[in-house]
Design a protein around this motif. Structure first.
Motif, PDB file in Angstrom:
ATOM      1  N   ARG A 105       0.879  -1.376  -0.136  1.00 42.57           N
ATOM      2  CA  ARG A 105       0.102  -0.049  -0.102  1.00 42.57           C
ATOM      3  C   ARG A 105       0.674   1.183  -0.039  1.00 42.57           C
ATOM      4  O   ARG A 105       2.105   1.233   0.471  1.00 42.57           O
ATOM      5  CB  ARG A 105      -0.762  -0.049   1.146  1.00 42.57           C
ATOM      6  N   ARG A 106       0.215   2.358  -0.505  1.00 41.93           N
ATOM      7  CA  ARG A 106       0.868   3.567  -0.331  1.00 41.93           C
ATOM      8  C   ARG A 106       1.043   3.929   0.947  1.00 41.93           C
ATOM      9  O   ARG A 106      -0.047   3.927   1.738  1.00 41.93           O
ATOM     10  CB  ARG A 106       0.225   4.482  -1.218  1.00 41.93           C
ATOM     11  N   PRO A 121       4.428   4.766  -6.145  1.00 42.14           N
ATOM     12  CA  PRO A 121       3.704   5.005  -5.336  1.00 42.14           C
ATOM     13  C   PRO A 121       3.778   3.928  -3.887  1.00 42.14           C
ATOM     14  O   PRO A 121       3.607   4.155  -3.011  1.00 42.14           O
ATOM     15  CB  PRO A 121       2.552   5.478  -5.504  1.00 42.14           C
ATOM     16  N   ALA A 122       4.409   2.575  -4.435  1.00 47.56           N
ATOM     17  CA  ALA A 122       4.226   1.370  -3.648  1.00 47.56           C
ATOM     18  C   ALA A 122       5.254   0.692  -4.249  1.00 47.56           C
ATOM     19  O   ALA A 122       5.410   0.537  -5.625  1.00 47.56           O
ATOM     20  CB  ALA A 122       3.187   0.789  -3.193  1.00 47.56           C
ATOM     21  N   GLU A 143      -5.949  -5.846  -7.892  1.00 48.90           N
ATOM     22  CA  GLU A 143      -6.048  -4.313  -7.373  1.00 48.90           C
ATOM     23  C   GLU A 143      -4.755  -3.469  -6.893  1.00 48.90           C
ATOM     24  O   GLU A 143      -4.762  -2.704  -5.843  1.00 48.90           O
ATOM     25  CB  GLU A 143      -7.122  -4.326  -6.075  1.00 48.90           C
ATOM     26  N   LEU A 145      -1.645  -1.067  -6.819  1.00 48.68           N
ATOM     27  CA  LEU A 145      -1.354   0.353  -7.154  1.00 48.68           C
ATOM     28  C   LEU A 145      -0.338   0.126  -8.640  1.00 48.68           C
ATOM     29  O   LEU A 145      -0.443   1.023  -9.360  1.00 48.68           O
ATOM     30  CB  LEU A 145      -0.295   1.092  -6.046  1.00 48.68           C
ATOM     31  N   VAL A 146       0.576  -0.852  -8.325  1.00 48.69           N
ATOM     32  CA  VAL A 146       1.482  -1.030  -9.519  1.00 48.69           C
ATOM     33  C   VAL A 146       1.452  -2.371  -9.839  1.00 48.69           C
ATOM     34  O   VAL A 146       1.069  -3.079  -8.998  1.00 48.69           O
ATOM     35  CB  VAL A 146       3.101  -0.632  -9.321  1.00 48.69           C
TER      36      VAL A 146
END
Length: 270
Positions: A105-106, A121-122, A143, A145-146
């Motif tokens: 997670r970020r 971001p992560a 799901e 972020l990257v």
């Protein structure tokens, strides 16, 4: 938390060089911990692979298949910091299944530092798997972020490769056959720009990195707990080294009886 190594005072009782970190006897801030666990500077072009593991006093790498019973709040703070510093988190398929892995997670506290270092971001999650026996409907793949990376061999089952790509995962080949070559994992990830590498195991994957001489650093939490039972140790792959590999102690922190140790197989370059 207190620092045991490097010592906060010199042998003669004068103030020594404490190195990075926070005030002894108090909870260290995330910034203090990030400084204490910083990657080498300059960072090697071929990347730097560190492992983060936990063990009980009697050598168990888990309790009933999970690491959480051996952990603590301080251990989880360090766990989060190591993830926030990394470009990529490398993990075996068995650990993904047993620990219920989710995307990294970020962390707002690290957003500015990651941006300044040219990081996303992560950290990306890189799952090492020869057979790709993975549930691609899980949030880890749907799901993140990257995009999650799937590291496998070129002879992996074609239908599983197609399923991984359909789920949005990026396939990285690190072996000519059905298996994965540990030294190539680090090289292929570094070639993608993921030079700050962190592996959280499991023991089989870590053992293969050790056997291949691909591990640069071990961050090992020693839990003040005993489990008995039949749990395996933190690293094994069935192939013992002819000569045990020696690592150099870099730092030791302590809180609530937990020891947070850091060992390096080669110079940190600072």
């Amino acid at each position: 938390m207190r620092r045991l190594l490097p010592p906060p005072t010199g042998d003669d009782g004068t103030n020594g060089s404490p190195g990075p970190g926070g005030p002894d006897g108090k909870q260290w801030s995330l910034t203090d911990l990030a400084a204490a666990y910083a990657y080498p500077d300059p960072l090697p072009a071929e990347g730097w692979l560190r492992a983060n593991m936990v063990t009980s006093l009697d050598g168990a790498g888990h309790h009933e298949g999970r690491s959480q019973p051996l952990s603590s709040s301080a251990d989880m703070r360090i766990f989060g910091v190591l993830r926030a510093l990394a470009d990529v988190i490398v993990v075996g398929a068995g650990t993904v299944r047993s620990e219920g892995y989710r995307p990294a997670r970020r962390r707002e506290e690290f957003a500015a530092a990651r941006a300044a270092a040219g990081q996303g971001p992560a950290a990306a999650i890189a799952v090492v798997s020869a057979g790709l026996d993975l549930d691609f409907s899980l949030p880890l793949f749907t799901e993140p972020l990257v995009p999650t990376l799937v590291v496998t061999g070129e002879a992996a089952p074609p239908e599983r490769l197609a399923a991984a790509r359909a789920a949005g995962a990026r396939v990285v080949f690190a072996g000519d056959g059905a298996g994965v070559e540990p030294a190539r994992v680090r090289a292929e990830l570094a070639a993608l720009g993921h030079r700050r590498q962190l592996t959280e195991g499991g023991p089989g994957l870590l053992g293969r990195f050790v056997t291949a001489g691909a591990l640069d650093e071990l961050c090992l939490t020693i839990s003040p707990r005993m489990t008995a039972g039949t749990a395996g140790r933190i690293a094994y792959d069935g192939t013992p080294l002819e000569v045990p590999r020696e690592l150099e102690p870099v730092s030791i922190l302590e809180e609530d009886g937990f020891l947070f140790t850091r060992y390096a197989a080669r110079s940190l370059g600072r």
